[in-house]
Enzyme design. Structure first.
Site, PDB file in Angstrom:
ATOM      1  N   THR A  68     105.093  73.083  40.183  1.00 55.10           N
ATOM      2  CA  THR A  68     106.463  73.333  39.743  1.00 55.10           C
ATOM      3  C   THR A  68     107.015  74.548  40.487  1.00 55.10           C
ATOM      4  O   THR A  68     108.113  74.502  41.052  1.00 55.10           O
ATOM      5  CB  THR A  68     106.506  73.577  38.220  1.00 55.10           C
ATOM      6  OG1 THR A  68     105.999  72.402  37.576  1.00 55.10           O
ATOM      7  CG2 THR A  68     107.913  73.857  37.738  1.00 55.10           C
ATOM      8  N   ASN A 147     104.057  60.178  40.132  1.00 56.69           N
ATOM      9  CA  ASN A 147     103.168  60.503  39.019  1.00 56.69           C
ATOM     10  C   ASN A 147     103.171  59.453  37.918  1.00 56.69           C
ATOM     11  O   ASN A 147     102.226  59.356  37.152  1.00 56.69           O
ATOM     12  CB  ASN A 147     103.525  61.873  38.434  1.00 56.69           C
ATOM     13  CG  ASN A 147     105.000  62.038  38.194  1.00 56.69           C
ATOM     14  OD1 ASN A 147     105.813  61.918  39.118  1.00 56.69           O
ATOM     15  ND2 ASN A 147     105.376  62.283  36.959  1.00 56.69           N
ATOM     16  N   GLN A 175     100.227  64.572  43.339  1.00 61.39           N
ATOM     17  CA  GLN A 175      99.354  63.491  42.877  1.00 61.39           C
ATOM     18  C   GLN A 175      98.443  62.951  43.969  1.00 61.39           C
ATOM     19  O   GLN A 175      97.495  62.230  43.668  1.00 61.39           O
ATOM     20  CB  GLN A 175     100.192  62.332  42.293  1.00 61.39           C
ATOM     21  CG  GLN A 175     100.868  62.658  40.968  1.00 61.39           C
ATOM     22  CD  GLN A 175      99.895  62.767  39.798  1.00 61.39           C
ATOM     23  OE1 GLN A 175      98.713  62.392  39.882  1.00 61.39           O
ATOM     24  NE2 GLN A 175     100.384  63.278  38.674  1.00 61.39           N
ATOM     25  N   SER A 195      98.834  71.138  43.470  1.00 63.20           N
ATOM     26  CA  SER A 195      98.442  71.720  42.189  1.00 63.20           C
ATOM     27  C   SER A 195      96.964  71.459  41.916  1.00 63.20           C
ATOM     28  O   SER A 195      96.499  70.327  42.034  1.00 63.20           O
ATOM     29  CB  SER A 195      99.288  71.103  41.071  1.00 63.20           C
ATOM     30  OG  SER A 195      98.966  71.704  39.847  1.00 63.20           O
ATOM     31  N   HIS A 197      95.187  71.551  39.089  1.00 64.75           N
ATOM     32  CA  HIS A 197      94.722  70.875  37.865  1.00 64.75           C
ATOM     33  C   HIS A 197      94.835  69.357  37.902  1.00 64.75           C
ATOM     34  O   HIS A 197      94.336  68.676  37.015  1.00 64.75           O
ATOM     35  CB  HIS A 197      95.430  71.447  36.624  1.00 64.75           C
ATOM     36  CG  HIS A 197      96.832  70.971  36.390  1.00 64.75           C
ATOM     37  ND1 HIS A 197      97.102  69.921  35.534  1.00 64.75           N
ATOM     38  CD2 HIS A 197      98.018  71.396  36.857  1.00 64.75           C
ATOM     39  CE1 HIS A 197      98.430  69.748  35.488  1.00 64.75           C
ATOM     40  NE2 HIS A 197      99.000  70.626  36.285  1.00 64.75           N
ATOM     41  N   THR A 236     100.197  89.833  41.325  1.00 66.88           N
ATOM     42  CA  THR A 236      98.751  89.938  41.524  1.00 66.88           C
ATOM     43  C   THR A 236      98.136  88.548  41.542  1.00 66.88           C
ATOM     44  O   THR A 236      98.434  87.721  40.680  1.00 66.88           O
ATOM     45  CB  THR A 236      98.133  90.771  40.387  1.00 66.88           C
ATOM     46  OG1 THR A 236      98.759  92.054  40.408  1.00 66.88           O
ATOM     47  CG2 THR A 236      96.639  90.923  40.546  1.00 66.88           C
ATOM     48  N   CYS A 321     105.715  64.424  30.621  1.00 70.93           N
ATOM     49  CA  CYS A 321     106.778  65.401  30.405  1.00 70.93           C
ATOM     50  C   CYS A 321     107.933  64.838  29.590  1.00 70.93           C
ATOM     51  O   CYS A 321     108.697  65.576  29.012  1.00 70.93           O
ATOM     52  CB  CYS A 321     107.311  65.898  31.729  1.00 70.93           C
ATOM     53  SG  CYS A 321     106.018  66.244  32.911  1.00 70.93           S
TER      54      CYS A 321
HETATM   55  C1  LIG Z   1     102.049  67.461  37.658  1.00 73.86           C
HETATM   56  C2  LIG Z   1     103.112  67.337  38.660  1.00 73.86           C
HETATM   57  C3  LIG Z   1     103.969  68.413  38.957  1.00 73.86           C
HETATM   58  C4  LIG Z   1     103.878  69.719  38.218  1.00 73.86           C
HETATM   59  O1  LIG Z   1     102.757  70.433  38.651  1.00 73.86           O
HETATM   60  P1  LIG Z   1     102.270  71.749  37.841  1.00 73.86           P
HETATM   61  O2  LIG Z   1     101.223  72.316  38.730  1.00 73.86           O
HETATM   62  O3  LIG Z   1     101.735  71.244  36.553  1.00 73.86           O
HETATM   63  O4  LIG Z   1     103.441  72.642  37.706  1.00 73.86           O
HETATM   64  C5  LIG Z   1     104.913  68.237  39.933  1.00 73.86           C
HETATM   65  N1  LIG Z   1     105.031  67.080  40.598  1.00 73.86           N
HETATM   66  C6  LIG Z   1     104.236  66.026  40.357  1.00 73.86           C
HETATM   67  C7  LIG Z   1     104.396  64.771  41.132  1.00 73.86           C
HETATM   68  C8  LIG Z   1     103.254  66.114  39.379  1.00 73.86           C
HETATM   69  O5  LIG Z   1     102.474  65.065  39.131  1.00 73.86           O
END
Ligand SMILES: *Cc1c(COP(=O)(O)O)cnc(C)c1O
Length: 388
Positions: A68, A147, A175, A195, A197, A236, A321
């Site tokens: 994000t 996603n 993704q 990202s 996670h 940081t 979301c």
């Molecule tokens: C999960 C996702 C995001 C958001 O990522 P975060 O690291 O959770 O902020 C943005 N774009 C796509 C396509 C996602 O699947």
């Protein structure tokens, strides 16, 4: 069965992170002592791991709090730096909210956005893209993988068009990075959001790739402060998170090939079983698709009843979301699904720790539950007999 929302941290990732909380706890910006140097060394190693996963140079990786934030820096940062050159951005209707809302924010400040349409599979039309680019266009931002419906956009071709037309190309690759091969050189990507996670790293850490040569891309800072990350993203550094992110990248490099093969087999097993049922429609493309994503619309069925019968299975309807709101997902509307089919959609997504037994269990339970609910449903039976 909701790995597209987030994934568990791989135990090997956690193990790599642990020393960086209590023992090696330094601030990576502390240049005067060993605590700082050790933290900085760890950050550097991770930067290289992230760069290696995407074929980039480590100096082009800007650590962020996730995709994000990376999306916000990319779009707002380019719009500000290149404001002299133009004020037009091209994106598409099926993007994540982190892209769409950022564009809408800029629209209120005089930036124009073109939202490309997608076809029934969720793919943009490359000719439409070419025609949309004009001399005021500064950025094209198109996601690598959707996603919700898993559609893989033709990133390489988009990159080629943008390069030929001299327009910057950003892709939200949240993704796809870590799951399928992504290379910023062969795909002509100028900026890319990642990202941790979404591929077995910790939450709250990610990166923005910003190309530094051929061409040299500039983004303006969106967070002011201590000038970390080339001044683009002050604050940081989250050293344990960054170490985990690096480890997740290293594991993906080592395991991607085997995982891709296994996951395609699992994915198609579920898709085949579900689409054999009457009035069940696959959302997205059958092959240009994330290896771990299944999304179907189940006609003549109350999706909440289905979820209620399968409380031991975690799936999602719409995207994570937006599942609190009743409107059908903007992605399903964009591919032409009716409100009814849009509201009766189900996303199943799995990953590294999903076993074949679990895939079989979920497949059988889904098929059996859909059949059972339909048998009990007056609406379904009337529709079948042509009464309604
Ligand atoms: C999960 C996702 C995001 C958001 O990522 P975060 O690291 O959770 O902020 C943005 N774009 C796509 C396509 C996602 O699947």
């Amino acid at each position: 069965m909701d790995y597209n929302a987030t994934t568990p941290v791989d135990p090997r990732v956690l193990e790599a992170m642990i020393p960086y909380f209590c023992d090696i706890f330094g601030n990576a910006s502390s240049a005067n002592h060993k605590y700082g140097w050790e933290a900085e060394e760890a950050v550097s190693r991770s930067r290289r791991n992230v760069a290696d996963l995407i074929g980039a140079s480590p100096k082009d990786i800007i650590f962020t709090a996730g995709s994000t934030e990376a999306n916000n820096i990319a779009i707002k940062g380019v719009a500000e730096v290149y404001a002299e050159k133009g004020n037009h951005i091209i994106t598409c209707t099926t993007e994540h909210k982190a892209i769409i809302e950022t564009c809408q924010c800029l629209e209120s400040k005089g930036v124009e956005t073109t939202y490309l349409n997608v076809d029934e599979f969720g793919l943009i039309d490359l000719d439409e893209l070419k025609n949309a680019i004009n001399d005021r266009t500064i950025l094209v931002t198109i996601m690598a993988a959707n996603n919700e419906i898993g559609t893989l956009q033709p990133v390489e071709e988009i990159g080629k068009i943008c390069r030929e037309k001299g327009v910057l190309f950003h892709t939200d690759a949240t993704q796809s990075v870590g799951k399928i091969p992504v290379n910023v050189e062969s795909m002509n990507i100028d900026l890319m959001s990642i990202s941790a996670h979404k591929f077995y790293g910790p939450k709250g850490v990610g990166a923005l790739y910003v190309r530094s040569k051929n061409p040299r891309v500039k983004v303006s800072k969106q967070t002011h402060g201590g000038s970390q990350e080339k001044g683009i993203r002050s604050g940081t550094l989250n050293v344990p998170g960054i170490v985990g992110f690096g480890k997740a990248c290293e594991l993906s490099i080592a395991e991607m090939e085997i995982e891709v093969k296994k996951h395609i087999k699992y994915r198609d097993k579920i898709i085949d079983a579900l689409t054999k049922l009457e009035n069940v429609y696959l959302n997205g493309h059958s092959s240009k698709r994330l290896t771990n994503n299944i999304n179907v619309s189940i006609g003549l069925l109350d999706i909440d009843l289905l979820l209620g019968e399968m409380k031991d299975i975690a799936v999602s309807t719409g995207s994570a979301c937006t599942s609190a709101s009743m409107a059908p997902s903007h992605v399903l509307t964009a591919i032409g699904r009716s409100d009814e089919l849009g509201r009766s959609s189900l996303r199943v997504s799995f990953g590294r720790f999903t076993t074949e037994e679990e895939i079989d269990y979920v497949t059988e339970k889904l098929v059996a539950t859909i059949n059972k609910l339909r048998k009990e449903s007056p609406v379904y039976n009337m529709a079948k007999e042509g009464i309604i």
